[in-house]
Design an enzyme around this catalytic site. Structure first.
Site, PDB file in Angstrom:
ATOM      1  N   ALA A  45       0.968  -1.214   0.028  1.00 23.66           N
ATOM      2  CA  ALA A  45      -0.027   0.033  -0.070  1.00 23.66           C
ATOM      3  C   ALA A  45       1.073   1.350  -0.039  1.00 23.66           C
ATOM      4  O   ALA A  45       0.792   1.980  -0.927  1.00 23.66           O
ATOM      5  CB  ALA A  45      -0.902   0.030   1.061  1.00 23.66           C
ATOM      6  N   SER A 285      -0.024 -21.219   2.172  1.00 25.39           N
ATOM      7  CA  SER A 285      -0.822 -20.338   1.241  1.00 25.39           C
ATOM      8  C   SER A 285      -2.370 -21.279   1.086  1.00 25.39           C
ATOM      9  O   SER A 285      -2.287 -22.579   0.864  1.00 25.39           O
ATOM     10  CB  SER A 285      -0.212 -20.228  -0.040  1.00 25.39           C
ATOM     11  OG  SER A 285      -1.199 -19.889  -0.964  1.00 25.39           O
ATOM     12  N   ARG A 338     -12.173 -18.620   4.333  1.00 19.83           N
ATOM     13  CA  ARG A 338     -11.264 -18.969   5.415  1.00 19.83           C
ATOM     14  C   ARG A 338     -11.973 -18.978   6.758  1.00 19.83           C
ATOM     15  O   ARG A 338     -11.596 -19.976   7.501  1.00 19.83           O
ATOM     16  CB  ARG A 338     -10.241 -17.833   5.403  1.00 19.83           C
ATOM     17  CG  ARG A 338      -9.387 -18.099   4.358  1.00 19.83           C
ATOM     18  CD  ARG A 338      -8.702 -16.809   4.321  1.00 19.83           C
ATOM     19  NE  ARG A 338      -7.672 -16.905   3.262  1.00 19.83           N
ATOM     20  CZ  ARG A 338      -6.447 -15.997   2.810  1.00 19.83           C
ATOM     21  NH1 ARG A 338      -6.475 -14.836   3.537  1.00 19.83           N
ATOM     22  NH2 ARG A 338      -5.872 -16.123   1.925  1.00 19.83           N
TER      23      ARG A 338
HETATM   24  C1  LIG Z   1       2.139 -15.072   5.349  1.00 19.56           C
HETATM   25  C2  LIG Z   1       1.379 -14.294   4.667  1.00 19.56           C
HETATM   26  C3  LIG Z   1       0.765 -14.558   3.538  1.00 19.56           C
HETATM   27  C4  LIG Z   1      -0.250 -13.682   2.877  1.00 19.56           C
HETATM   28  N1  LIG Z   1      -0.540 -14.063   1.525  1.00 19.56           N
HETATM   29  C5  LIG Z   1      -1.549 -13.243   0.927  1.00 19.56           C
HETATM   30  C6  LIG Z   1      -1.964 -13.582  -0.432  1.00 19.56           C
HETATM   31  O1  LIG Z   1      -1.472 -14.408  -0.958  1.00 19.56           O
HETATM   32  N2  LIG Z   1      -2.834 -12.781  -0.978  1.00 19.56           N
HETATM   33  C7  LIG Z   1      -3.092 -11.565  -0.408  1.00 19.56           C
HETATM   34  O2  LIG Z   1      -4.091 -10.780  -0.862  1.00 19.56           O
HETATM   35  N3  LIG Z   1      -2.853 -11.167   0.841  1.00 19.56           N
HETATM   36  C8  LIG Z   1      -2.086 -12.069   1.383  1.00 19.56           C
HETATM   37  N4  LIG Z   1      -1.618 -11.600   2.778  1.00 19.56           N
HETATM   38  C9  LIG Z   1      -2.152 -10.555   3.524  1.00 19.56           C
HETATM   39  C10 LIG Z   1      -1.290  -9.494   2.910  1.00 19.56           C
HETATM   40  O3  LIG Z   1       0.130  -9.758   2.674  1.00 19.56           O
HETATM   41  C11 LIG Z   1      -1.048  -8.165   3.779  1.00 19.56           C
HETATM   42  O4  LIG Z   1      -2.412  -7.958   4.197  1.00 19.56           O
HETATM   43  C12 LIG Z   1      -0.661  -6.877   2.880  1.00 19.56           C
HETATM   44  O5  LIG Z   1       0.502  -7.207   2.311  1.00 19.56           O
HETATM   45  C13 LIG Z   1      -0.700  -5.613   3.871  1.00 19.56           C
HETATM   46  O6  LIG Z   1       0.186  -4.731   3.177  1.00 19.56           O
HETATM   47  P1  LIG Z   1       0.237  -3.293   3.675  1.00 19.56           P
HETATM   48  O7  LIG Z   1       0.928  -2.693   2.567  1.00 19.56           O
HETATM   49  O8  LIG Z   1      -0.992  -2.733   3.985  1.00 19.56           O
HETATM   50  O9  LIG Z   1       1.209  -3.375   4.912  1.00 19.56           O
HETATM   51  P2  LIG Z   1       2.707  -3.994   5.390  1.00 19.56           P
HETATM   52  O10 LIG Z   1       3.114  -4.882   4.178  1.00 19.56           O
HETATM   53  O11 LIG Z   1       2.261  -4.866   6.669  1.00 19.56           O
HETATM   54  O12 LIG Z   1       3.613  -2.758   5.304  1.00 19.56           O
HETATM   55  C14 LIG Z   1       3.519  -2.045   6.420  1.00 19.56           C
HETATM   56  C15 LIG Z   1       4.587  -1.210   6.497  1.00 19.56           C
HETATM   57  O13 LIG Z   1       4.346  -0.065   7.651  1.00 19.56           O
HETATM   58  C16 LIG Z   1       5.682   0.253   7.866  1.00 19.56           C
HETATM   59  N5  LIG Z   1       5.404   0.695   9.560  1.00 19.56           N
HETATM   60  C17 LIG Z   1       4.660  -0.224  10.073  1.00 19.56           C
HETATM   61  N6  LIG Z   1       4.655   0.566  11.483  1.00 19.56           N
HETATM   62  C18 LIG Z   1       5.517   1.474  11.429  1.00 19.56           C
HETATM   63  C19 LIG Z   1       6.244   2.289  12.454  1.00 19.56           C
HETATM   64  N7  LIG Z   1       5.644   2.334  13.650  1.00 19.56           N
HETATM   65  N8  LIG Z   1       6.986   3.108  12.106  1.00 19.56           N
HETATM   66  C20 LIG Z   1       7.285   3.147  10.617  1.00 19.56           C
HETATM   67  N9  LIG Z   1       6.914   2.372   9.686  1.00 19.56           N
HETATM   68  C21 LIG Z   1       6.019   1.594  10.114  1.00 19.56           C
HETATM   69  C22 LIG Z   1       6.293  -1.041   7.951  1.00 19.56           C
HETATM   70  O14 LIG Z   1       7.959  -0.415   8.040  1.00 19.56           O
HETATM   71  C23 LIG Z   1       5.998  -1.490   6.445  1.00 19.56           C
HETATM   72  O15 LIG Z   1       6.808  -0.793   5.400  1.00 19.56           O
HETATM   73  C24 LIG Z   1      -0.652 -12.416   3.614  1.00 19.56           C
HETATM   74  C25 LIG Z   1      -0.175 -12.477   4.796  1.00 19.56           C
HETATM   75  C26 LIG Z   1       0.829 -13.150   5.339  1.00 19.56           C
HETATM   76  C27 LIG Z   1       1.155 -12.839   6.703  1.00 19.56           C
END
Ligand SMILES: Cc1cc2nc3c(=O)[nH]c(=O)nc-3n(C[C@H](O)[C@H](O)[C@H](O)COP(=O)(O)OP(=O)(O)OC[C@H]3O[C@@H](n4cnc5c(N)ncnc54)[C@H](O)[C@@H]3O)c2cc1C
EC number: 1.3.5.1
Length: 646
Positions: A45, A285, A338
């Site tokens: 994101a 997965s 799920r």
């Molecule tokens: C093992 C696993 C497999 C998955 N497989 C799938 C899949 O196949 N398909 C699917 O759709 N979804 C899947 N998901 C879910 C999906 O990966 C996540 O919901 C999604 O990647 C979250 O993306 P995001 O950008 O919102 O947050 P994140 O990728 O969690 O990124 C968070 C960011 O915020 C930053 N951050 C957080 N707190 C702080 C702080 N206090 N200070 C500074 N920076 C901070 C971190 O450094 C990081 O850069 C999976 C999840 C897991 C755990």
């Protein structure tokens, strides 16, 4: 009483997003350069948002706590990303993806947002292909798809079992290009600990430099939180160890409402817990359910012989196995959503049919698929997942069925946002897993990546200009201003207080206790007495933590225990809000299962009359209970019905 206004555009559902974009205010390129935007987070994101905002010409500062954006938790995503391209010609459409997502979320999400998500899904695939993301392809070159739970079509795009990693590399390349162009400045190794508001608007952040310990201030015209989910409140989860709630929690304390905090997704196919001091759970997965069949023995005598290793699973004949998902849900079989698959596994294990020594495991068996498709095909589809399982469990899934059990995986709750992805604090946005999301009470597989990238590449960049157009005359903010100074002092005071506690127990000691309490009382199944008990125990645990935690090292250096302590202190507060939210929701829906509300055959029993709303909580101060606000959900296109996968 605060009235939540989601700001959903008028008109037919299929036209809302187009109509919104046509009417939204724009910022001209010369003015974009004068506007600063902070993006916290470089997961899918945050990286996609920062890259796109930089490309548009805004002046972007992007933050993450890892040494590189590439290590964001998104890298762990394995299975795939949904889109309504209908390449397999099996009847998919934007409407069907919208419909499945609304139904999968158990009718607790906003129609307009979900429709927009389905609409934008196809653009995501085009963009990622153009970036060079190596999606799997058919022999003719067209991208191929697989199925995920909750759908009867194949709409999931994937890159073996490393889809998140490949998508993140795409977003990271786009981000790096903007960093090189000077449009984006990257601040890595920063722990963002507080939000700064000036005249009620989000104007900056306070961060701790994780290498030097310095407290730093950053100002901007708008702040975007893309900080991921808070599943680590349960201690054991599939989330990255550093995933936390702190930036979202500080936003909550500054006036941003927190939506549906108790909506936690439990994933059915994780490697079961195997030790007291384990700190992480590994996901297998969901795509594996395309070819793996889930079963437990039909007879208790075989369970005992399996547990004592007297027999191998392969020695139990088909007639003595209970393929319970295929038995209970013939239409969807192993590909039920799920929440349904997780509850069914729990039900079998609670009834005494669990296959591991702990009794908390079921089999995911590939023998039939290997016989039917050949080992080479299975290897091409899931090879790296099989290797990962073998490294952890020391058993080959080619020879013995995998053992799996449900685990905490994703949080559907998060900061409440309107149609523009703005929180209730003007100028503060939340995207990706960090917001309360489009998934309702349950997230269908492969839709979190879709939402994160939809928010970051397409939606936020279009909606933020509607706010920033009125900010073009606002001069840059001075990070030495009084609001910044006050916020920085408060952060430092809290750090000093934590550091000087001088107690005897480690941070993990308390985190483990919190996790156990949350899992047992507010996890896969919840009941009124269990939730009330948690409400009594949580304040005591918090008190004990603040009186007896031990944090070695100093404030002004690299200090991972201090980092953890801040996070756990926030989790201890969030836990209580989750329990309150679960208690007020007297119904079962999606991944949120209240034992008191179930059908005679054990399915979740929703109460649409009283609970068709998003529960959004307002912080009222340290010693007051949070206040619940409701955003009523109106279903004009899809009429809520009992969810059936039979
Ligand atoms: C093992 C696993 C497999 C998955 N497989 C799938 C899949 O196949 N398909 C699917 O759709 N979804 C899947 N998901 C879910 C999906 O990966 C996540 O919901 C999604 O990647 C979250 O993306 P995001 O950008 O919102 O947050 P994140 O990728 O969690 O990124 C968070 C960011 O915020 C930053 N951050 C957080 N707190 C702080 C702080 N206090 N200070 C500074 N920076 C901070 C971190 O450094 C990081 O850069 C999976 C999840 C897991 C755990």
């Amino acid at each position: 009483m605060m009235r939540l206004n989601a700001g959903i555009p008028e008109g037919p559902i299929a036209d809302k997003w187009t109509a919104y974009r046509s009417a939204a205010k724009l910022v001209n390129p010369n003015n974009k350069r004068k506007l600063d935007i902070i993006v916290v987070g470089t997961g899918l994101a945050g990286a996609s948002a920062a890259a796109t905002l930089g490309q548009l010409g805004y002046n972007v500062k992007v933050f993450c706590y890892q040494d590189t954006p590439r290590r964001a938790h998104s890298i762990a995503a394995q299975g795939g990303i949904n889109a309504a391209k209908n390449y397999p010609n099996d009847g998919d459409s934007v409407y069907r993806l919208f419909y499945d997502t609304i139904k999968g979320g158990d009718y607790r999400s906003r129609e307009a947002n979900v429709y927009r998500l389905a609409e934008v899904s196809n653009q995501i695939i085009d963009l990622c292909v153009a970036q060079g993301v190596p999606f799997a392809r058919e022999y003719g070159g067209l991208l191929t798809n697989r199925s995920f739970g909750g759908a009867q079509v194949s709409r999931t795009f994937y890159a073996r079992g490393q889809t998140g990693q490949q998508l993140l590399l795409g977003a990271y390349s786009a981000l790096s290009r903007q960093i090189d162009a000077g449009n984006v400045t990257l601040y890595n190794r920063r722990d963002v600990l507080d939000m700064v508001l000036v005249d009620g608007k989000a104007r900056g952040i306070i961060a701790r430099n994780l290498v030097t310990g310095a407290i730093e201030r950053f100002a901007a015209h708008a702040v975007v939180l893309a900080t991921g989910g808070y599943g680590n409140v349960f201690y054991l989860s599939t989330n990255a160890m550093g995933s936390n709630v702190s930036p979202a929690w500080s936003a909550y304390k500054k006036g941003a409402l927190f939506g549906n905090p108790s909506f936690t997704q439990i994933h059915p196919t994780c490697i079961p817990v195997h030790g007291e001091f384990q700190s992480k759970l590994t996901l297998m997965s969901e795509s594996l359910r395309n070819d793996g069949r889930i079963w437990v023995p039909a007879y208790k005598k075989d369970v005992d012989r399996l547990r004592s290793k007297e027999i191998k699973p392969s020695e139990i004949p088909d007639s003595d196995r209970d393929y319970y998902l295929e038995r209970r849900y013939p239409a969807f079989g192993n590909l039920v959503p799920r929440d349904v698959a997780s509850r069914a596994a729990k039900e079998r294990c609670d009834a005494g049919y669990g296959v591991s020594s702990t009794g908390f495991a079921v089999f995911l068996d590939f023998a039939d698929a290997i016989k039917r498709k050949g080992q080479g095909t299975i290897d091409a589809l899931y090879g790296n997942l099989f290797q990962m399982y073998e490294q952890i469990v020391a058993d080959s899934p080619y020879e013995t069925p995998m053992m799996i059990y449900p685990a905490v995986h994703y949080t559907m709750g998060g900061l409440w946002v309107d149609y523009e992805l703005m929180t209730t604090v003007p100028g503060l946005y939340a995207i990706g897993e960090c917001n309360f999301s489009d998934h309702g009470a349950n997230r269908l597989g492969a839709s979190a990546l879709m939402q994160g990238l939809a928010d970051g590449y397409f939606i936020l960049p279009a909606t933020i200009s509607n706010y920033l157009a009125a900010e073009i005359h606002t001069p840059r903010f001075d990070p030495d201003g009084s609001e910044f100074t006050l916020a920085a002092e408060k952060v430092r005071e809290r750090l000093v207080r934590l550091k000087n506690t001088g107690g005897k127990q480690s941070v993990d000691h308390y985190h483990r206790q919190l996790g156990r309490l949350m899992w047992e009382n507010c996890g896969m199944a919840r009941s009124q007495p269990g939730l009330e008990e948690a409400l009594e125990r949580l304040p005591l645990l918090r008190e004990e933590f603040h009186a007896n935690v031990c944090i070695p090292g100093s404030l002004d250096e690299y200090n991972p225990e201090l980092e953890k302590a801040w996070r756990v202190a926030d989790f201890l507060e969030l836990g209580e809000l989750m329990v309150r939210d679960a208690l007020q929701r007297r119904e079962s829906c999606g991944g949120h299962f209240r034992e008191e509300y179930q059908t005679p055959d054990g399915e979740a029993l929703r109460n649409d009359e009283d609970f068709t709303f998003v529960g959004a909580w307002e912080y009222k101060g340290k010693s007051c209970a949070a206040e619940l606000h409701r955003e009523d959900l109106n279903f004009e296109v899809v009429k809520p019905s009992q969810r059936s996968y039979k």
